[in-house]
Scaffold this active site. Structure first.
Site, PDB file in Angstrom:
ATOM      1  N   PHE A 237       1.015   2.700   2.649  1.00 22.17           N
ATOM      2  CA  PHE A 237       0.490   1.331   2.808  1.00 22.17           C
ATOM      3  C   PHE A 237      -0.349   0.902   1.612  1.00 22.17           C
ATOM      4  O   PHE A 237      -1.151  -0.031   1.727  1.00 22.17           O
ATOM      5  CB  PHE A 237      -0.321   1.200   4.104  1.00 22.17           C
ATOM      6  CG  PHE A 237       0.416   1.663   5.336  1.00 22.17           C
ATOM      7  CD1 PHE A 237       1.635   1.103   5.679  1.00 22.17           C
ATOM      8  CD2 PHE A 237      -0.102   2.663   6.147  1.00 22.17           C
ATOM      9  CE1 PHE A 237       2.324   1.524   6.797  1.00 22.17           C
ATOM     10  CE2 PHE A 237       0.586   3.093   7.274  1.00 22.17           C
ATOM     11  CZ  PHE A 237       1.797   2.523   7.597  1.00 22.17           C
ATOM     12  N   THR A 467      10.084   4.576   4.088  1.00 25.91           N
ATOM     13  CA  THR A 467      10.724   3.264   4.091  1.00 25.91           C
ATOM     14  C   THR A 467      12.238   3.336   4.185  1.00 25.91           C
ATOM     15  O   THR A 467      12.870   2.385   4.620  1.00 25.91           O
ATOM     16  CB  THR A 467      10.354   2.553   2.791  1.00 25.91           C
ATOM     17  OG1 THR A 467      10.493   3.498   1.721  1.00 25.91           O
ATOM     18  CG2 THR A 467       8.923   2.066   2.815  1.00 25.91           C
ATOM     19  N   GLY A 508      10.354  -1.714  -4.800  1.00 24.01           N
ATOM     20  CA  GLY A 508      11.138  -0.508  -5.062  1.00 24.01           C
ATOM     21  C   GLY A 508      12.623  -0.763  -5.203  1.00 24.01           C
ATOM     22  O   GLY A 508      13.236  -0.374  -6.203  1.00 24.01           O
ATOM     23  N   ILE A 590      20.183  -7.832   2.963  1.00 21.76           N
ATOM     24  CA  ILE A 590      19.569  -6.684   3.619  1.00 21.76           C
ATOM     25  C   ILE A 590      20.409  -5.450   3.274  1.00 21.76           C
ATOM     26  O   ILE A 590      21.596  -5.378   3.597  1.00 21.76           O
ATOM     27  CB  ILE A 590      19.498  -6.906   5.145  1.00 21.76           C
ATOM     28  CG1 ILE A 590      18.689  -8.183   5.457  1.00 21.76           C
ATOM     29  CG2 ILE A 590      18.909  -5.691   5.842  1.00 21.76           C
ATOM     30  CD1 ILE A 590      17.260  -8.207   4.957  1.00 21.76           C
ATOM     31  N   GLY A 665       9.042  -4.721   2.578  1.00 27.34           N
ATOM     32  CA  GLY A 665       8.111  -3.719   3.092  1.00 27.34           C
ATOM     33  C   GLY A 665       6.793  -4.321   3.535  1.00 27.34           C
ATOM     34  O   GLY A 665       6.116  -3.795   4.421  1.00 27.34           O
ATOM     35  N   GLU A 666       6.392  -5.400   2.917  1.00 25.80           N
ATOM     36  CA  GLU A 666       5.093  -6.008   3.236  1.00 25.80           C
ATOM     37  C   GLU A 666       5.225  -7.337   3.977  1.00 25.80           C
ATOM     38  O   GLU A 666       4.298  -7.778   4.648  1.00 25.80           O
ATOM     39  CB  GLU A 666       4.297  -6.174   1.936  1.00 25.80           C
ATOM     40  CG  GLU A 666       3.793  -4.829   1.461  1.00 25.80           C
ATOM     41  CD  GLU A 666       3.482  -4.757  -0.017  1.00 25.80           C
ATOM     42  OE1 GLU A 666       2.305  -4.778  -0.365  1.00 25.80           O
ATOM     43  OE2 GLU A 666       4.422  -4.660  -0.829  1.00 25.80           O
TER      44      GLU A 666
HETATM   45 MO1  MOS Z   1       1.878  -1.762  -1.142  1.00 19.18          MO
HETATM   46  S1  MOS Z   1      -0.015  -2.280  -0.509  1.00 19.18           S
HETATM   47  O1  MOS Z   1       1.934  -2.504  -2.686  1.00 19.18           O
HETATM   48  O2  MOS Z   1       1.826  -0.100  -1.184  1.00 19.18           O
END
Ligand code: MOS
Length: 701
Positions: A237, A467, A508, A590, A665-666
């Site tokens: 995170f 992830t 990523g 996706i 991811g965020e």
């Molecule tokens: Mo995320 S907070 O850029 O690992």
């Protein structure tokens, strides 16, 4: 796209995690678990004061304990080479800059002995007055040069003051978000081995190469003298980006017991002082609108904290620069440098707290204008990025809002607050937008090797922090090579592999995937032009760097989403429950619906947790987080989470990268807290502008 002409396309398929069997059978080594000969164990000693000096140290009793190998303090620690990053300047002076800072360590034959001995190290301090409380009226707030993500600290266009003065409808409110702590399942962990002037770290990191680059100057080593191995990482995170003090402490200790692997896993308590956290924020949002509900002014002024020893300037108001059209605009960030641990990245730093404020204010403005909050947002949808003037590579926020509204049953909603009751519960629904920028971090390259057996090795130092990187990159490689996933052997998580940027900023897949696609293109080109399409007996190997993408300078690139929440607030106890969340996202192609759904689901769960629970409570007398464990720092558990539905609209964005994907991811955490706060308002008529929404904030006298 190279996916043309193959029978099965791997991208877009809900492939099971390739690392799943190893993980569920316990054979996937996390940092602490690599089988190493004759390990030693480190337990740190942490400062018991928030500011001052170490005046005296007595290690005799600790050192005499059977099984203790070495006790290290600033008096005997090996010297480091660079104090540029003061968070990493570990045991080099007697200065104490925050409570919980590392002031020593014990290395012993067992973790139990190390822990006991650490408790026997006697330290006397010279206390200095400390200052750990953020407020908006401090006279020492300063303007950082930049904020995280290489963004300008402030932006301004038009005249917000004039526009606010003449606006038909205005909102001017202050929103607060608390300090929150990253708590991945696997705590920050490293195992350091020092041998022959080389440092090897088996590490829990979101980027092996980035952590190495941060540590090399600190130890005065060439990057090639450090190797970091991190095939499996149990979450991060943001806490595991780059390097923190525990890496340095383990490296110093390893130098004192050369050849012995020194294992150091932070305890949950230690995580609260040493692994970073989300800064608390105080955010003033001002909106002005005309009688049609068109925004004429948007201002977002943020106050937040950093540590005295190192600046971390979160970009909290940055999402406000792109969300809605308005001719008069302003965003600012101001920091207080306090005697506190160093804040860091925490899932959607900037966007998560910033969009709580903006999307709450948008709900308040929609109410004030007498407009449906979805219609109000649609009415203020920009044609181009409002501050840069760049066209969007794709922007499907409206599609997300509309599709979400349809699925959520939004049209049946009575907009009146406090209108719906069900057996003692007030019921409400709310909506908020989500967004996250496309980041493109420098420094990735991929090597692909094909043998005469037709198997492809794909090598890149990327990270899988839970992830799904192992799986998604294999899918991307298979399509780029036009082969089956079974023909691809991926290797990641090691500085011995080609360099890779961090698993950070949801970047990523863009960075590593683009590098792999480029390497695959070059490999196939060379196979064709030099070997007539047949793999030579000695095999063929190609390395390619992530290519430049000129569109990143010509287009605004962001993921978007719409979050819907249903809440129930008990009429007597004011307990808040969230039986239903729906998130509809626009995140490009996706790659793997199964792992993507997990990411978004996890993000929304963390958003629910942010809305209702997470709050690191600092005792101003001592400067530490008092609820520094899972008993008292509550993170949403199964019983807190109701039905969460996640889906996405069709979007492919080949301006962003060759896969057509954006990051997610965020994205899932952004907007969730506002959707819940807006639903709480709808249920109760009470606007909570201060997270988390605990029941005391809803109890009416
Ligand atoms: Mo995320 S907070 O850029 O690992």
């Amino acid at each position: 796209m190279s996916a043309v002409g193959i029978k099965t396309r791997s991208i877009g398929a809900s492939v099971d995690r390739l690392d799943g069997p190893a993980k569920v059978t316990g054979s996937a080594p996390y940092a602490y678990e690599h089988p190493l000969e004759h390990p030693a164990y480190l337990h740190p000693v942490q400062a018991m004061i928030a500011r001052g000096r170490v005046a005296a140290v007595d290690t005799a009793v600790a050192a005499a304990l059977d099984g203790v190998l070495v006790v290290v303090t600033h008096l005997n620690a090996p010297r480091l080479a660079s104090d540029k990053d003061r968070e990493l300047w570990v045991l080099q002076s007697d200065d104490v800059a925050f409570r919980g800072q590392l002031v020593g360590a014990v290395v012993a034959e067992s973790p139990e002995i190390a822990r006991e001995a650490a408790g026997l190290v006697r330290i006397e301090y010279d206390l200095q007055p400390h200052d750990v409380l953020l407020s908006a009226d401090r006279d020492d707030l300063y303007r950082p040069e930049q904020v995280i993500g290489w963004y300008d600290t402030d932006t301004s266009s038009g005249d917000v003051e004039v526009a606010m003065a003449s606006a038909a409808v205005t909102v001017d409110e202050t929103y607060r978000t608390p300090m929150e702590h990253n708590n991945p399942m696997e705590p920050s962990t490293t195992v350091a081995v020092w041998a022959d002037e080389r440092l090897t770290l088996y590490d829990a990191t979101q980027g092996a190469h980035g952590t190495r680059a941060a540590l090399a100057p600190v130890f005065g080593l060439d990057p090639e003298q450090i190797r970091i191995i991190s095939p499996h990482v149990g979450g991060g995170f943001g806490a595991k980006l780059f390097a923190h003090a525990h890496h340095v402490l383990a490296g110093l200790a390893a130098q004192m017991v050369p050849g012995r692997p020194v294992k150091f896993a932070l305890t949950r308590h230690q995580m609260f002082a040493l692994a970073g956290y989300r800064t608390p924020t105080i955010q003033r949002v001002r909106l002005g609108a005309d009688t049609d509900g068109r925004l004429t002014a948007i201002a977002h002024d943020v106050v937040e904290q950093t540590s005295r020893i190192k600046e971390f300037a979160e970009q909290t108001a940055v999402p406000t620069r792109t969300m809605y059209a308005a001719p008069n605009r302003r965003t600012t960030h101001r920091l207080a440098a306090l005697d506190v641990p160093v804040p860091t990245f925490m899932r959607a730093p900037g966007e998560a707290p910033g969009m709580f404020a903006l999307e709450s204010a948008m709900d308040e403005m929609a109410m004030a204008c007498g407009l449906d909050p979805i219609e109000f947002r649609v009415r203020n949808e920009p044609v181009v990025d409002p501050e840069s003037g760049l066209p969007y590579s794709s922007r499907n926020l409206v599609a997300c809002l509309r599709e979400g509204a349809r699925r959520f049953g939004w049209e049946r909603r009575d907009p009146t607050p406090r209108a719906r009751r069900d057996q003692g519960w007030l019921v409400g629904t709310g909506v908020a937008a989500s967004t996250y920028p496309v980041f493109r971090l420098p420094g990735s390259a991929a090597t692909i090797r094909v043998g005469p057996d037709g198997r492809y090795s794909v090598l890149i130092g990327a990270a899988d922090i839970g992830t799904g990187t192992w799986t998604a990159l294999t899918q991307i490689a298979a399509d780029a090579l036009e082969v089956a996933m079974a023909d691809v052997d991926l290797q990641i998580g090691d500085t011995a592999l080609p360099p890779a940027s961090e698993a950070g900023g949801s970047s990523g897949i863009t960075c590593w995937g683009s590098s792999i696609v480029e390497a695959a293109r070059k490999l196939r080109e060379r196979l064709e032009s030099e070997h007539g399409g047949t793999v030579p007996a000695e095999g063929l190997e190609v390395t390619a760097e992530m290519p430049d993408n000129p569109y990143t300078r010509q287009l605004a690139m962001h993921s978007f989403g719409a979050q819907f929440a249903e809440v129930r607030v008990h009429e007597d106890t004011c307990e808040v429950r969230v039986p239903r969340l729906l998130g509809i996202f626009a995140a490009g192609q996706i790659i793997n619906p199964k792992t993507a759904r997990s990411q978004l689901l996890g993000g929304m769960t963390m958003g629910l947790s942010m809305a209702l629970h997470e709050d690191s409570v600092v005792d101003p007398r001592f400067g530490h987080v008092v609820n520094h464990d899972f008993a008292e720092y509550h993170i949403a558990a199964n019983a807190d989470v109701g039905a969460i539905e996640v889906d996405w609209v069709d979007e492919e964005d080949h301006y962003v990268n060759p896969m057509g994907s954006k990051g997610l991811g965020e994205l899932g955490i952004v907007g969730t807290a506002a959707a819940i706060a807006n639903a709480v308002y709808h249920a109760t008529g009470i606007r909570v502008r201060n997270l988390p929404i605990t029941l005391d904030k809803l109890l009416q006298p």
